[in-house]
Design a protein around this motif. Structure first.
Motif, PDB file in Angstrom:
ATOM      1  N   LEU A  11       0.823  -1.197   0.000  1.00 21.77           N
ATOM      2  CA  LEU A  11       0.000   0.000   0.000  1.00 21.77           C
ATOM      3  C   LEU A  11       0.864   1.258   0.000  1.00 21.77           C
ATOM      4  N   PRO A  12       1.340   1.701  -1.192  1.00 22.32           N
ATOM      5  CA  PRO A  12       2.085   2.956  -1.250  1.00 22.32           C
ATOM      6  C   PRO A  12       1.121   4.135  -1.142  1.00 22.32           C
ATOM      7  N   LEU A  13       0.846   4.591   0.098  1.00 22.50           N
ATOM      8  CA  LEU A  13      -0.143   5.634   0.340  1.00 22.50           C
ATOM      9  C   LEU A  13       0.527   6.993   0.256  1.00 22.50           C
ATOM     10  N   SER A  14       0.012   7.834  -0.649  1.00 20.79           N
ATOM     11  CA  SER A  14       0.504   9.200  -0.823  1.00 20.79           C
ATOM     12  C   SER A  14       1.987   9.246  -1.168  1.00 20.79           C
ATOM     13  N   ARG A  15       2.481   8.233  -1.847  1.00 23.34           N
ATOM     14  CA  ARG A  15       3.832   8.265  -2.393  1.00 23.34           C
ATOM     15  C   ARG A  15       3.829   7.424  -3.664  1.00 23.34           C
ATOM     16  N   LEU A  16       4.565   7.892  -4.651  1.00 22.92           N
ATOM     17  CA  LEU A  16       4.612   7.206  -5.927  1.00 22.92           C
ATOM     18  C   LEU A  16       5.618   6.067  -5.884  1.00 22.92           C
ATOM     19  N   VAL A 300      -7.216   6.516 -12.528  1.00 25.70           N
ATOM     20  CA  VAL A 300      -7.404   6.116 -11.131  1.00 25.70           C
ATOM     21  C   VAL A 300      -8.510   5.069 -11.050  1.00 25.70           C
ATOM     22  N   THR A 301      -8.292   4.041 -10.245  1.00 24.40           N
ATOM     23  CA  THR A 301      -9.290   2.990 -10.061  1.00 24.40           C
ATOM     24  C   THR A 301     -10.387   3.472  -9.103  1.00 24.40           C
ATOM     25  N   PRO A 302     -11.561   2.848  -9.139  1.00 24.60           N
ATOM     26  CA  PRO A 302     -12.614   3.231  -8.188  1.00 24.60           C
ATOM     27  C   PRO A 302     -12.190   3.082  -6.731  1.00 24.60           C
ATOM     28  N   ALA A 303     -11.248   2.175  -6.459  1.00 22.40           N
ATOM     29  CA  ALA A 303     -10.779   1.990  -5.084  1.00 22.40           C
ATOM     30  C   ALA A 303      -9.862   3.115  -4.639  1.00 22.40           C
ATOM     31  N   GLY A 304      -9.318   3.894  -5.586  1.00 20.91           N
ATOM     32  CA  GLY A 304      -8.511   5.040  -5.219  1.00 20.91           C
ATOM     33  C   GLY A 304      -7.031   4.908  -5.478  1.00 20.91           C
ATOM     34  N   CYS A 305      -6.612   4.011  -6.382  1.00 15.17           N
ATOM     35  CA  CYS A 305      -5.197   3.871  -6.716  1.00 15.17           C
ATOM     36  C   CYS A 305      -4.927   4.581  -8.040  1.00 15.17           C
ATOM     37  N   LEU A 306      -3.975   5.507  -8.012  1.00 15.46           N
ATOM     38  CA  LEU A 306      -3.609   6.304  -9.171  1.00 15.46           C
ATOM     39  C   LEU A 306      -2.468   5.637  -9.926  1.00 15.46           C
ATOM     40  N   THR A 314      12.355  14.129 -21.692  1.00 14.60           N
ATOM     41  CA  THR A 314      13.299  15.193 -22.026  1.00 14.60           C
ATOM     42  C   THR A 314      12.559  16.300 -22.760  1.00 14.60           C
ATOM     43  N   LEU A 315      13.056  17.535 -22.633  1.00  9.48           N
ATOM     44  CA  LEU A 315      12.402  18.672 -23.267  1.00  9.48           C
ATOM     45  C   LEU A 315      12.296  18.505 -24.772  1.00  9.48           C
ATOM     46  N   ALA A 316      13.320  17.921 -25.378  1.00  4.74           N
ATOM     47  CA  ALA A 316      13.306  17.734 -26.828  1.00  4.74           C
ATOM     48  C   ALA A 316      12.309  16.671 -27.270  1.00  4.74           C
ATOM     49  N   GLY A 317      11.785  15.914 -26.312  1.00  6.15           N
ATOM     50  CA  GLY A 317      10.824  14.864 -26.644  1.00  6.15           C
ATOM     51  C   GLY A 317      11.445  13.654 -27.298  1.00  6.15           C
ATOM     52  N   THR A 318      12.770  13.505 -27.163  1.00  9.52           N
ATOM     53  CA  THR A 318      13.446  12.381 -27.819  1.00  9.52           C
ATOM     54  C   THR A 318      13.421  11.112 -26.980  1.00  9.52           C
ATOM     55  N   ASN A 319      13.284  11.243 -25.677  1.00  6.50           N
ATOM     56  CA  ASN A 319      13.250  10.077 -24.788  1.00  6.50           C
ATOM     57  C   ASN A 319      11.849   9.904 -24.218  1.00  6.50           C
ATOM     58  N   ARG A 320      11.391   8.670 -24.234  1.00  4.58           N
ATOM     59  CA  ARG A 320      10.054   8.364 -23.722  1.00  4.58           C
ATOM     60  C   ARG A 320      10.125   7.208 -22.746  1.00  4.58           C
ATOM     61  N   SER A 321       9.134   7.144 -21.886  1.00  7.55           N
ATOM     62  CA  SER A 321       9.130   6.169 -20.797  1.00  7.55           C
ATOM     63  C   SER A 321       8.166   5.023 -21.092  1.00  7.55           C
ATOM     64  N   ASP A 322       8.512   3.842 -20.563  1.00  3.64           N
ATOM     65  CA  ASP A 322       7.568   2.722 -20.559  1.00  3.64           C
ATOM     66  C   ASP A 322       7.274   2.287 -19.128  1.00  3.64           C
ATOM     67  N   LYS A 323       7.541   3.151 -18.173  1.00  3.49           N
ATOM     68  CA  LYS A 323       7.368   2.820 -16.753  1.00  3.49           C
ATOM     69  C   LYS A 323       5.945   3.115 -16.293  1.00  3.49           C
ATOM     70  N   MET A 324       5.497   2.300 -15.339  1.00  4.46           N
ATOM     71  CA  MET A 324       4.209   2.503 -14.683  1.00  4.46           C
ATOM     72  C   MET A 324       4.471   2.798 -13.210  1.00  4.46           C
ATOM     73  N   TYR A 325       3.852   3.870 -12.726  1.00  4.67           N
ATOM     74  CA  TYR A 325       3.932   4.237 -11.312  1.00  4.67           C
ATOM     75  C   TYR A 325       2.538   4.173 -10.704  1.00  4.67           C
ATOM     76  N   LYS A 326       2.496   3.933  -9.399  1.00  4.16           N
ATOM     77  CA  LYS A 326       1.205   3.935  -8.729  1.00  4.16           C
ATOM     78  C   LYS A 326       1.305   4.618  -7.379  1.00  4.16           C
ATOM     79  N   MET A 327       0.140   5.093  -6.909  1.00 11.64           N
ATOM     80  CA  MET A 327       0.050   5.724  -5.604  1.00 11.64           C
ATOM     81  C   MET A 327      -1.398   5.643  -5.128  1.00 11.64           C
ATOM     82  N   TRP A 328      -1.573   5.179  -3.898  1.00 14.32           N
ATOM     83  CA  TRP A 328      -2.908   5.186  -3.305  1.00 14.32           C
ATOM     84  C   TRP A 328      -3.230   6.602  -2.846  1.00 14.32           C
ATOM     85  N   LEU A 329      -4.384   7.091  -3.293  1.00 16.41           N
ATOM     86  CA  LEU A 329      -4.814   8.443  -2.941  1.00 16.41           C
ATOM     87  C   LEU A 329      -5.583   8.483  -1.632  1.00 16.41           C
ATOM     88  N   ARG A 330      -6.051   7.343  -1.198  1.00 18.85           N
ATOM     89  CA  ARG A 330      -6.774   7.237   0.065  1.00 18.85           C
ATOM     90  C   ARG A 330      -6.618   5.825   0.583  1.00 18.85           C
TER      91      ARG A 330
END
Length: 377
Positions: A11-16, A300-306, A314-330
């Motif tokens: 349960l990562p609450l209020s942290r990514l 965000v899921t109905p249970a409250g996970c973002l 990068t500013l130039a838009g040359t690098n892109r991410s394939d990472k997924m992050y999550k954080m419980w909002l409540r």
């Protein structure tokens, strides 16, 4: 910059937290300009773009929020092909996808409306008539409770608009609404839109030379079909979010969450904010994105996970991410917490048949979530 833990805690609450994905596991290509939505079972990612080879992604991926695994739902010849900055809406077990651009941007736009079945992965174009919107990208959609779909804003690549089109989902007939007045927002694209039972709300957006501020937002009333400009309240210490473009938003109950973006001042943002739609109070959260992002997606899921996926790093838009992050909002319900603990402690339980799970006392609503995640090919 912020940081994210790479170990998947309960349960990562209020942290990514970065969700670790094994290298051998199938996953979406790094991308930007995609869209994502979520239900109780999964996060669904549609479309997007990568600059290397000018790749477009006419596909839909499902991220199982219990197993924390990716699965390709579909990518077929009848999928939309203009899939950068499309508008996407979750509609039951389907995705509604409007418009978008291909390569080169602004010269390969679409005004088609597709329905993609999330169970089968099949897509079909809806044969809409009436005041059909122009071919464009960067627009947004919102549903009303009376079976109508509202489409706002967007760009052809050269011209930006503030048009509102209303689609009757039963008859599939568009009507362009001629709402005017001093409260009508200025033309824009890549704004974010959220809604409740009475209104939809436009948050930010930009044009070629304009980035809209967050000290006000615009609300469109479904019943009166009139605009209202709403003055927001600043955070006590942090004021308002800085003007920006290509940010992402997601809504949980009365709260809207905003993250990331970039600006004409060559700044990328890693901040996360919330806006209460009743009090119109902004709050800066005590959390940052692990890396500054723009053209990313949030859901965000109905249970409250973002969940936050992809985007330019990068500013130039040359690098892109394939990472997924999550954080419980409540703090989730006791049932949700027990289910999370059970599936983390006994992952093989997820491979047991649904009837056996139900016989063990697992609530049917939880069993059905697993069923939804295994039906698509």
């Amino acid at each position: 910059m912020g940081s994210a833990t790479k170990t998947s805690s309960l349960l990562p609450l209020s942290r990514l937290e970065e969700i670790p994905i094994p290298k051998e596991q199938n996953r979406p290509h790094a991308r930007s300009g995609h869209r994502s939505v979520a239900d109780a079972s999964a996060v669904y990612v549609f479309g997007g773009y990568h600059g290397d080879g000018q790749l477009l992604f006419p596909d839909v991926w499902r991220f199982d929020v219990i197993r924390e695994e990716w699965k390709l739902i579909g990518s077929s010849d009848n999928y939309p092909t203009s899939v950068a900055s499309s508008s996407v809406l979750l509609c039951g077990n389907s995705l509604l996808v409007f418009g978008g651009s291909g390569v080169p941007f602004g010269y390969a736009n679409s005004n088609q409306l597709h329905l993609i079945n999330l169970r089968t992965g099949q897509s079909k174009e809806l044969p809409c008539t009436g005041d059909i919107p122009e071919k464009k990208y960067g627009a947004s959609m919102a549903p009303s409770q009376d079976g109508r779909l509202y489409l706002y804003g967007g760009t052809t690549g050269s011209f930006f608009n503030s048009d509102v089109h209303c689609l009757d989902l039963k008859t599939q007939v568009y009507t362009k609404l001629e709402s005017a007045g001093k409260n009508k927002p200025e033309p824009r694209y890549r704004h974010e839109m959220v809604w409740d039972s009475k209104k939809f709300y436009v948050i930010g957006g930009s044009t070629i030379d304009q980035e809209y501020r967050f000290d006000t937002i615009h609300a469109f009333d479904f019943e009166s079909q009139l605009w209202n400009e709403c003055a927001c309240h600043p955070a006590q210490r942090d004021g308002f979010p800085n003007s920006r473009r290509f940010h992402a938003c997601a809504k949980l109950n009365h709260m809207v969450y905003l993250s990331g973006g970039t600006s004409w001042l060559d700044v990328m943002y890693d901040d996360v904010w919330s806006l209460h739609l009743v009090t119109l109070q902004w709050t800066r959260l005590a959390v940052k994105l692990p890396v500054a992002l723009f053209f990313h997606s949030m859901a965000v899921t109905p249970a409250g996970c973002l969940y936050i996926f992809g985007g330019c790093t990068t500013l130039a838009g040359t690098n892109r991410s394939d990472k997924m992050y999550k954080m419980w909002l409540r703090v989730p319900s006791l049932m949700e917490m027990c289910w999370l603990k059970l599936t983390k402690s006994y992952p093989r339980l997820l491979d047991v048949g649904n009837s056996k799970l139900h016989a063990l006392g697992i609530p049917l609503k939880l069993v059905n979530r697993l069923n939804q995640n295994t039906e698509a090919s």
